[in-house]
Write a protein that holds these residues in place. Structure first.
Motif: not given
Ligand code: MG
Ligand code: TXA
Length: 336
Positions: A52-56, A139-143, A147-149, A176-178, A227-229
């Motif tokens: 769903a996220k396209g996460r590695p 994980p954070s609920a973003n593609i 950027p995280s939601p 911001v995340e934990s 790559n992030h955010y």
């Molecule tokens: Mg994340």
């Protein structure tokens, strides 16, 4: 797939929890960012998160629990130092890495023998986790890469049609995340700066290691190498005083570019800019953190060619802010 909107009353949380038990994905609020939750004991459900996220698939997930006394069900041991940190910072924007006892699905830890555990300090998020009676990998609920939601609407923008549901729990708090801390060794190692500052952890643990994670080495927090955010339009950090910022803005505008600016209230009041998003006072970095990801999501490449953003002091919550900003800008920085 239809993505259902859930409210935060007890019956809605129960329905959302039923989806988790069936192996589906539900996004839920925490005090940092929204998480994309699945049953951490169900390998197929975990695979759905990566899809769903396209996460590695080599980037492991944090396991979310409702209560501290559940931690020992999933780890080999809790060393004394880790116990101290857990006691002080959990529930909260703090994630601890311990040795896994293998009770969760292998895909959660992406083949590592350690497990990341967090207890969110958010009444709705925690009530939801408690209702599932399961460990929740999230994980954070973003593609991946975005950027995280920090609002349910951000989750909906990214994941509608890809997940079973979203719990609409309003804006998150910290923004911001934990902080991710390796608690397996003699001294705590900060793998990702976040909501709990280095200074706070030092006050409890004494010495703390906070390595700059080099892209060429196998990073200890695997997620830090991607790559992030990244905003929709390319972003540049401007490191200098307010006059230097205006100079850079003029420089790019004179090249015929439509330039957007993300600025603190203080810088914004000094600038002459056509596309401006204010993200809070630079005298209160917690306020900047709260608005950071919404700011990074605000400008679209259909409207602007580039985004300029100011930098902040690299201490306290500023460490997490600057960590995210240098990734968001892919290290593009103009210095005075
Ligand atoms: Mg994340
Ligand atoms: O605030 C947060 O932490 C949010 C909310 C939803 O709880 N979650 C979050 O998850 O940011 P995610 O997946 O976007 O980031 C988790 C980070 C990644 O950098 C990952 O590599 C690292 O934690 N991580 C997870 N398990 C690990 C492990 N066993 N060892 C080292 N790093 C780990």
């Amino acid at each position: 797939m239809e993505t259902k909107i859930y409210s935060t009353d007890q019956q809605a949380l129960q329905e959302a929890a039923d989806q988790i038990k069936k192996g589906e994905l539900i996004a839920f609020p925490t005090e940092t960012v929204y998480g994309l939750g699945a049953d951490a004991t169900n390998e197929e459900a975990i695979q759905k998160i990566y899809q769903a996220k396209g996460r590695p698939s080599d980037n492991p997930l944090i396991v979310h629990l409702a209560d501290k006394n559940q931690i020992s069900e999933f780890v080999k041991e809790i060393p004394p130092l880790a116990a101290k940190l857990i006691d002080e910072f959990m529930p909260g924007p703090f994630t601890i890495i311990l040795e896994s006892n293998g009770k969760i699905a292998p895909a959660v830890t992406a083949g590592l023998d350690t497990i990341a555990i967090r207890i969110p300090n958010h009444s709705i998020g925690r009530a939801f986790i408690r209702e599932t009676k399961l460990p929740i990998a999230a994980p954070s609920a973003n593609i991946s890469g975005k950027p995280s939601p920090t609002k349910a609407e951000h989750v909906a923008d990214d994941l509608t049609g890809r997940i079973a549901g979203i719990i609409y729990g309003g804006a998150t708090g910290v923004g911001v995340e934990s902080t991710v801390v390796d608690g397996t060794g003699e001294i705590p190692v900060i793998l990702r700066p976040g909501g709990i500052t280095l200074e706070k952890i030092e006050a409890i643990a004494g010495i703390v290691d906070s390595p700059a994670i080099k892209e060429t080495e196998k990073p200890k927090a695997p997620g830090m190498k991607y790559n992030h955010y990244e905003p929709d339009a390319p972003m540049f950090l401007i490191d200098g005083d307010d006059a230097f910022f205006q100079e850079q803005l003029n420089h790019f505008s004179n090249q015929g570019k439509k330039v957007a600016v993300i600025a603190s209230d203080e810088l914004a009041s000094e600038l002459d800019a056509n596309h401006l998003y204010k993200c809070g006072s630079r005298n209160n970095l917690s306020e900047i953190a709260v608005h950071l990801y919404e700011a990074l999501r605000y400008f679209k490449k259909s409207d602007v060619d580039m985004i300029l953003m100011e930098t902040f002091p690299d201490r306290g919550i500023g460490q997490a802010i600057m960590n995210r900003l240098s990734k968001a800008a892919a290290d593009r920085i103009e210095q005075e």
